[in-house]
Design an enzyme around this catalytic site. Sequence first.
Site: not given
Length: 466
Positions: A106, A136, A210
């Site tokens: 992402h 992910d 992230s």
Amino acid sequence: MVSLVWAQGASARSLPDFTELVEENSGAVVNISTTSAPSPSSHSGGGYPGMPFDERQLEQLPEFFQDFFRGPQSPFGGSPGRSEPRRSMGSGFIVSKDGYVLTNNHVIEGADEIVVRLSDRRELQATLVGTDPRSDMAVLKIEDGDDLPVVKIGQSRDLEVGEWVLAIGSPFGFDYTVTAGIVSALGRSLPTENYVPFIQTDVAINPGNSGGPLFNLDGEVVGINSQIYTRSGGFMGVSFAIPIDDAMNVFRQIRDKGTVARGWLGVLIQEVNRDLAESFGLKRPRGALIAEVMAGSPAEKAGLEAGDIVLEYDGDDVELSSDLPPMVGRTPVGESASLVVLREGREMSLDVEIGKLPEQGDGQARAPATDQNGPASAPLGLTVEPIPAELADSMELESGVLVTHVGRGPALNAGIRPRDVITEVHRKPVGSVEEFHEVVSSLPDDRAVSVRIVRQGRAIYLVMKP
């Protein structure tokens, strides 16, 4: 008083010192910035927890931070606008001297340009090698990478709840921010990720973290910071990281083959609660209850049946239903796995040759349907009738009875609804209204009874209590 002061000093001395760990590993942690084409939704709020930091989140920040990120020093290069390219930021880390970088999918999803910035302020172009949305994960390659600093890879399977861990990343664009905490739980299953047994921590993770690394006290990467649970858009004490064992498996497949193949059993499973455990003869809730076996799947070929409870997979206990998908997913395609299942109150062993997980939306084939005939009603506070041919065809069912009315009684308490299709009661198949009455008439009076229903095309088990 003296003993209290001594105890406080001893406690302080027992806390870890992260300075050396940070000095040794910061060079291999990178900031990742991406640029993509402008989107009509560039000003819409939201985004799911753990997403990279971008313009859409500016309005959620205090005014001071909005001014900072919209000013000339902004990492986004000025005020956001619908006609400008969309930019976002995240984190990552280098795993090979020739420039392979791991991050979250992402972070780079939809990016037209990816720039990796190192701790020495070098900015290098990176290309996308491949992604795995199911975990992910994304793998990047720094162009012209040569003798770059790398992290040391640890083993997430050795992690224990309560041990210290540390994160390095770029929350809200603040590069090389260090936060620390402990492992809060292991093997967490999240609704959006069935094949990742997440590490839960209380390390402060925010948008921009992230894709960054999670270190243990030995300076080894044990996870990739990926998601947070939040109601405010920021850290609320619950963070999730992808275990490095799973991440490196994905990395090697993407690097070597360009794609990721996961093991596939071909079953729909559900949790075993206390009532289901009682109805199936288990002393305590454990295992993964098979609600449906897909036609043509490895599970069907191995002889697995709806109503089996998987207790062990290749020698490992299956305590929760969420334990099973990662175990199967890690198994190489084509290899055999040994299962211990509970069937009709007895444990039995089955060997199954693991297949390849189909692409999302594939592999849901079921057996052809047949017609049903004849009307009737049934006790337990519900009324049933044969399944109309068109409904049986649309739900792809071979047998069962259609629930037309649910009044007060065990069925209502169990959660059975009109238009549910009952296919099994107390581990006995129900192919017609007559069979339903026959099974119900012989139910025990003093114990919970399992009922298998199909609702909106999906099979689940419910429990009726006397």
